[in-house]
Design a protein around this motif. Structure first.
Motif: not given
Length: 550
Positions: A303-325
């Protein structure tokens, strides 16, 4: 952007699912290999535990063939624990799965074993149907000689013993031997020799039968298969007896006893097996927890690699993280619930396996050692003449044998009262009370109110063991001279009350007790989804109330 997110999630789920299935399949294969070695040692309680774990991993793998084979392994475990009806149900389910996934090699194994169980239950029509089904599948191939040998050995038994068709029965036995020789399979060859020996022994040709039995003993010994070796030695002793060779029959029975003693230990061995099983279970759970931590760490790094590599999808990844948690917490709660349920089921399986071992050991003591002592007494009684000064020695020997027979019966009864299995809990408790009352240590008063229908066998065993444990505690510690036992059950509930007039004790000491008596009582009540209440004070006696759903 939304479509890309969906594709990423699906890819992650597919990858995780496929890896989990591969891991489950690998674990299943490991358990199957381990189970085969444990089975050859005759440790059927441990084999049941391994077969249960193998079934769980087979279900997780999603592999149709593995699932069918796992059901057949469970059927084998129940078969050798003398649970033939339960074994039959597992075998029928395994056969259905094998048919659905078009696996003939497992289907004919299931057909053959189902036919064997129906043969033992004297259900000749059902037996013949499944054996013919297995024969039709085997006839589609030109090989599988070992399986053909096993099939014709059982088919010969059916035709000869139940259908009274001597000619066709003998023909099947001969086929079984011929196919075993073609297969070069030591175990199947030994089995065919046993069946031919039984045929000739039943036909009055005991000398010829002895030759086949001796060959089977040698083959089973070479194959290191204890169950088959005991079977062959037992049949050899029978043939010696039929030929009037009392000494050889006795020696064979003695050899059988020594072999059984090396495999089937007393109650201490059962406890040792139980503790070993619990240890292995806890070890496996620790390994699973470690694996979960490692997987969690890998996921975090990914997840860390994915977040640092795709900066443009920060908001989407954050939403995904909440759902995943949230999903993870929900799954963890479900996992905790499943683990608690599995622990309870594992404990129940251990307790049931222990009772099965008790039944089997009691039966072996009664049938084998009892018969051997009776044979020894007959040999002494058959002595034609002896000196007058030897008469006392002969009488002493006879008395010692009679005392030994009585002791074997007592041990067998303590392990598993026959009355409990045959007549039910009421008769068994009456016998227990009468036995203790005869000692004069205290008086047990029974008040039993039961319905016309018996309880489930596992419930009756649990009630009997609880009463036995509580009364033993009262005899050892309470200094009571009277104990009241009340048992009442209806269509929904079972109520058990045990009360003494002894010195009582501080119930707070139960939690710090180092003994296993109260621990066993609480464990059995927990296994039955019940509740136990203990009321006692120093000088005022003890009352134990137990209630559980029927």
């Amino acid at each position: 952007m939304r479509k890309l997110y969906v594709h990423i999630v699906l890819a992650l789920l597919l990858f995780t699912g496929s890896m989990a299935a591969v891991c489950a399949q690998d674990k299943y294969e490991t358990y199957v290999h381990t189970g085969d070695s444990v089975f050859r040692k005759g440790d059927y309680a441990a084999y049941m535990k391994i077969a249960t774990d193998a079934l769980r991993y087979a279900e997780a793998s999603g592999n149709c063939v593995s699932l069918s084979r796992a059901h057949l392994k469970m059927a084998s475990a129940y078969y050798f624990l003398q649970e033939k009806n339960t074994s039959l149900q597992w075998m029928l389910t395994g056969r259905k799965i094998a048919v659905d996934c078009h696996t003939d090699s497992l289907t004919w194994i299931a057909d053959r074993q189902i036919g064997a169980i129906y043969f033992e239950q004297s259900k000749d029509d059902s037996c013949l149907y499944y054996l013919k089904e297995a024969e039709q599948l085997l006839n589609k191939t030109d090989s599988n000689y070992a399986e053909r040998s096993y099939l014709y050995a059982i088919l010969g038994e059916l035709k000869y013993r139940h259908l009274k068709d001597t000619a066709n029965g003998k023909q099947c036995f001969d086929k079984a031997l011929a196919y075993a020789i073609k297969a070069n399979d030591t175990i199947k060859l030994a089995f065919a020799n046993v069946k031919l020996g039984s045929f000739y022994n039943s036909e009055g040709q005991c000398r010829r039968a002895i030759g086949y039995y001796q060959q089977a003993v040698s083959l089973y010994r070479a194959a290191k298969l204890p169950e088959g070796l005991m079977y062959a030695i037992h049949m050899l002793a029978w043939a010696y007896s039929e030929c009037g060779e009392a000494k050889l029959s006795y020696e064979a029975m003695l050899s059988l006893k020594n072999l059984r003693d090396s495999i089937f230990k007393d109650e201490t061995a059962i406890k040792t097996a139980e503790y070993r099983t619990l240890y292995e279970t806890e070890k496996k759970e620790r390994e699973n927890l470690l694996l979960q931590k490692q997987n969690a760490e890998k996921e975090r790094k990914a997840q860390t690699i994915l977040i640092s590599s795709i900066a443009g999808f920060l908001l989407l990844i954050a939403a995904f993280w909440v759902i995943y948690t949230r999903y993870k917490h929900r799954k963890k709660a479900e996992m905790d619930e499943r683990i608690a349920l599995q622990q309870k089921l594992r404990f129940k399986a251990v307790m049931e396996a222990e009772e099965k071992e008790r039944v089997r050991i009691a039966r072996e003591l009664h049938d084998s050692l009892g018969q051997m002592l009776s044979a020894a007494k007959m040999n002494i009684s058959a002595m034609d003449s002896y000196h007058q000064d030897e008469a006392k020695l002969v009488n002493n020997a006879t008395k010692l044998i009679d005392d030994s027979v009585k002791e074997v019966r007592n041990i067998s009864h303590n392990l598993m009262p026959a009355s409990l299995m045959e007549k039910g809990i009421e008769t068994a408790l009456n016998e227990l009370a009468a036995k203790i009352n005869d000692t004069g240590l205290l008086q047990i008063d029974l008040l039993i109110s039961t319905g016309e229908q018996r309880l489930d066998s596992s419930a009756e065993i649990a009630i009997y063991r609880i009463v036995q444990e509580v009364v033993n505690n009262m005899i050892k510690h309470s200094k009571a001279n009277r104990v009241e036992v009340m048992l009442d059950y209806n269509a929904e509930k079972v109520y058990l009350s045990i009360k003494d007039n002894g010195v009582g004790f501080d119930t707070a000491n139960i939690e710090t007790s180092t003994g296993i008596g109260w621990r066993n009582i609480f464990s059995r009540v927990y296994m039955m989804n019940g509740d136990v209440q203990i009321q006692s004070q120093p000088g005022r006696g003890t009352l134990v109330n137990i209630e559980f759903a029927k």
